[in-house]
Design a protein around this motif. Structure first.
Motif, PDB file in Angstrom:
ATOM      1  N   GLU A  26      -3.376  -6.663  -8.323  1.00 29.73           N
ATOM      2  CA  GLU A  26      -1.974  -6.273  -8.209  1.00 29.73           C
ATOM      3  C   GLU A  26      -1.362  -6.788  -6.906  1.00 29.73           C
ATOM      4  OE1 GLU A  26       0.898  -2.382  -8.807  1.00 29.73           O
ATOM      5  OE2 GLU A  26      -1.272  -2.115  -8.917  1.00 29.73           O
ATOM      6  N   PHE A  27      -2.134  -6.719  -5.793  1.00 25.77           N
ATOM      7  CA  PHE A  27      -1.655  -7.314  -4.538  1.00 25.77           C
ATOM      8  C   PHE A  27      -1.393  -8.804  -4.746  1.00 25.77           C
ATOM      9  CE2 PHE A  27      -4.073  -3.806  -2.382  1.00 25.77           C
ATOM     10  CZ  PHE A  27      -3.025  -3.276  -1.651  1.00 25.77           C
ATOM     11  N   GLU A  28      -2.361  -9.476  -5.344  1.00 21.15           N
ATOM     12  CA  GLU A  28      -2.262 -10.917  -5.549  1.00 21.15           C
ATOM     13  C   GLU A  28      -1.021 -11.267  -6.377  1.00 21.15           C
ATOM     14  OE1 GLU A  28      -5.285 -14.445  -6.954  1.00 21.15           O
ATOM     15  OE2 GLU A  28      -5.397 -12.526  -8.008  1.00 21.15           O
ATOM     16  N   LYS A  29      -0.797 -10.527  -7.438  1.00 23.56           N
ATOM     17  CA  LYS A  29       0.346 -10.786  -8.319  1.00 23.56           C
ATOM     18  C   LYS A  29       1.672 -10.516  -7.602  1.00 23.56           C
ATOM     19  CE  LYS A  29       2.303  -9.216 -12.681  1.00 23.56           C
ATOM     20  NZ  LYS A  29       2.168  -8.260 -13.775  1.00 23.56           N
ATOM     21  N   ARG A  30       1.783  -9.387  -6.911  1.00 28.51           N
ATOM     22  CA  ARG A  30       3.034  -9.013  -6.250  1.00 28.51           C
ATOM     23  C   ARG A  30       3.370  -9.935  -5.080  1.00 28.51           C
ATOM     24  NH1 ARG A  30       5.460  -3.937  -6.631  1.00 28.51           N
ATOM     25  NH2 ARG A  30       5.824  -4.004  -4.393  1.00 28.51           N
ATOM     26  N   LEU A  31       2.344 -10.332  -4.323  1.00 23.67           N
ATOM     27  CA  LEU A  31       2.578 -11.100  -3.103  1.00 23.67           C
ATOM     28  C   LEU A  31       2.604 -12.612  -3.325  1.00 23.67           C
ATOM     29  CD1 LEU A  31       0.312  -9.054  -0.672  1.00 23.67           C
ATOM     30  CD2 LEU A  31       2.811  -8.999  -0.833  1.00 23.67           C
ATOM     31  N   GLY A  32       1.948 -13.075  -4.380  1.00 25.59           N
ATOM     32  CA  GLY A  32       1.867 -14.520  -4.594  1.00 25.59           C
ATOM     33  C   GLY A  32       1.003 -15.205  -3.544  1.00 25.59           C
ATOM     34  N   ILE A  33       0.054 -14.488  -3.021  1.00 22.88           N
ATOM     35  CA  ILE A  33      -0.834 -14.973  -1.967  1.00 22.88           C
ATOM     36  C   ILE A  33      -2.127 -15.491  -2.596  1.00 22.88           C
ATOM     37  CG2 ILE A  33      -1.762 -12.650  -1.656  1.00 22.88           C
ATOM     38  CD1 ILE A  33      -2.108 -13.150   1.290  1.00 22.88           C
ATOM     39  N   THR A  34      -2.756 -16.465  -1.961  1.00 22.70           N
ATOM     40  CA  THR A  34      -4.025 -16.966  -2.497  1.00 22.70           C
ATOM     41  C   THR A  34      -5.093 -15.891  -2.378  1.00 22.70           C
ATOM     42  OG1 THR A  34      -4.831 -17.867  -0.403  1.00 22.70           O
ATOM     43  CG2 THR A  34      -3.431 -19.317  -1.759  1.00 22.70           C
ATOM     44  N   ARG A  35      -6.056 -15.956  -3.266  1.00 22.26           N
ATOM     45  CA  ARG A  35      -7.154 -14.970  -3.263  1.00 22.26           C
ATOM     46  C   ARG A  35      -7.886 -14.975  -1.916  1.00 22.26           C
ATOM     47  NH1 ARG A  35      -8.154 -12.744  -8.082  1.00 22.26           N
ATOM     48  NH2 ARG A  35     -10.308 -12.190  -7.658  1.00 22.26           N
ATOM     49  N   HIS A  36      -8.090 -16.174  -1.371  1.00 19.75           N
ATOM     50  CA  HIS A  36      -8.806 -16.314  -0.104  1.00 19.75           C
ATOM     51  C   HIS A  36      -8.070 -15.599   1.035  1.00 19.75           C
ATOM     52  CE1 HIS A  36     -11.165 -18.136   3.098  1.00 19.75           C
ATOM     53  NE2 HIS A  36     -10.043 -18.530   3.659  1.00 19.75           N
ATOM     54  N   CYS A  72       0.841  -1.211   0.000  1.00 16.43           N
ATOM     55  CA  CYS A  72       0.000   0.000   0.000  1.00 16.43           C
ATOM     56  C   CYS A  72       0.870   1.254   0.000  1.00 16.43           C
ATOM     57  CB  CYS A  72      -0.921   0.024   1.221  1.00 16.43           C
ATOM     58  SG  CYS A  72      -2.288  -1.130   1.156  1.00 16.43           S
ATOM     59  N   PHE A  73       1.911   1.262   0.836  1.00 15.26           N
ATOM     60  CA  PHE A  73       2.802   2.416   0.902  1.00 15.26           C
ATOM     61  C   PHE A  73       3.653   2.555  -0.361  1.00 15.26           C
ATOM     62  CE2 PHE A  73       1.886   2.120   5.491  1.00 15.26           C
ATOM     63  CZ  PHE A  73       1.442   3.414   5.671  1.00 15.26           C
ATOM     64  N   LEU A  74       3.746   1.487  -1.146  1.00  8.07           N
ATOM     65  CA  LEU A  74       4.452   1.553  -2.423  1.00  8.07           C
ATOM     66  C   LEU A  74       3.505   1.906  -3.572  1.00  8.07           C
ATOM     67  CD1 LEU A  74       6.851  -1.507  -2.024  1.00  8.07           C
ATOM     68  CD2 LEU A  74       7.430   0.931  -1.875  1.00  8.07           C
ATOM     69  N   GLY A  75       2.231   2.136  -3.254  1.00  5.63           N
ATOM     70  CA  GLY A  75       1.279   2.590  -4.263  1.00  5.63           C
ATOM     71  C   GLY A  75       0.357   1.534  -4.833  1.00  5.63           C
ATOM     72  N   VAL A  76       0.397   0.315  -4.316  1.00  6.77           N
ATOM     73  CA  VAL A  76      -0.501  -0.736  -4.796  1.00  6.77           C
ATOM     74  C   VAL A  76      -1.885  -0.476  -4.227  1.00  6.77           C
ATOM     75  CG1 VAL A  76      -0.950  -3.228  -4.801  1.00  6.77           C
ATOM     76  CG2 VAL A  76       1.403  -2.369  -4.976  1.00  6.77           C
ATOM     77  N   ARG A  77      -2.904  -0.623  -5.082  1.00  9.12           N
ATOM     78  CA  ARG A  77      -4.268  -0.342  -4.638  1.00  9.12           C
ATOM     79  C   ARG A  77      -5.280  -1.408  -5.036  1.00  9.12           C
ATOM     80  NH1 ARG A  77      -4.531   5.992  -6.346  1.00  9.12           N
ATOM     81  NH2 ARG A  77      -3.201   6.765  -4.679  1.00  9.12           N
ATOM     82  N   ARG A  78      -4.972  -2.179  -6.049  1.00  8.72           N
ATOM     83  CA  ARG A  78      -5.977  -3.089  -6.597  1.00  8.72           C
ATOM     84  C   ARG A  78      -5.693  -4.541  -6.235  1.00  8.72           C
ATOM     85  NH1 ARG A  78      -6.905   0.138 -12.268  1.00  8.72           N
ATOM     86  NH2 ARG A  78      -7.604   2.028 -11.214  1.00  8.72           N
ATOM     87  N   PHE A  79      -6.787  -5.263  -6.002  1.00 10.34           N
ATOM     88  CA  PHE A  79      -6.717  -6.649  -5.541  1.00 10.34           C
ATOM     89  C   PHE A  79      -5.784  -7.484  -6.407  1.00 10.34           C
ATOM     90  CE2 PHE A  79      -7.968 -11.007  -5.035  1.00 10.34           C
ATOM     91  CZ  PHE A  79      -8.310 -11.120  -3.699  1.00 10.34           C
TER      92      PHE A  79
END
Length: 164
Positions: A41-51, A32-39
């Motif tokens: 994009e978070f999912e892609k950057r973090l490699g976290i499951t949607r759930h 968030c502090f790096l400017g990510v705002r959309r679901f």
């Protein structure tokens, strides 16, 4: 003390950890502090499951750290923005990053540099006293029970001795 009961402890750190105290939430906040705002994009950057991501974002919204803001009406699409409460976490995140730069970086050094927009210099966070502006370390602070302390007959540990 059980993890799910942290928010009921007479300790501000425990209550804070109940909201932001897991690795995924801290990484969501970092992004968030790096400017990510959309679901996505978070999912892609973090490699976290949607759930998992949905749960972390929901909790941050429920606690007023993030707000969902529409960026498109048809179909409705929302993004996550830091609220004033969320922005107040910046010094904490910056201090954790600085600790990692000091103790966890490899021989190449810090992976990301933080520049102060005001002077243009690479900066490191410094904790200072709100009253006199002197730098503060662990040995410069003592604690005492405040109005919110609710454990009768038990003093916070530092009242008995602190970090000395």
């Amino acid at each position: 003390m059980r993890w799910e009961e942290l928010d009921q402890q007479p300790c501000s750190l425990a209550r804070t950890l109940a909201v932001i105290g897991d690795k995924w939430t801290l990484l969501v906040l970092r992004d968030c502090f790096l400017g990510v705002r959309r679901f996505d994009e978070f999912e892609k950057r973090l490699g976290i499951t949607r759930h998992l991501l949905a749960g972390r974002l929901k909790k941050l919204v429920e606690h007023g750290v993030l707000a969902k803001v529409a960026y498109q009406q048809r179909p409705l699409r929302e993004e996550y923005r830091l609220t004033p409460k969320g922005l107040d976490l910046h010094p904490t995140i910056l201090t954790l990053v600085s600790w990692g730069d000091r103790y966890m970086a490899d021989e190449r050094g810090a992976p990301v540099l933080h520049l102060h927009k005001g002077c243009g210099q690479i900066m490191k966070p410094v904790v200072v006293c709100s009253e006199c502006a002197e730098p503060v370390t662990a040995r410069d602070v003592r604690v005492q029970a405040g109005a919110g302390w609710t454990v009768p007959g038990v003093l916070p540990l530092a009242v008995r001795g602190g970090t000395d």
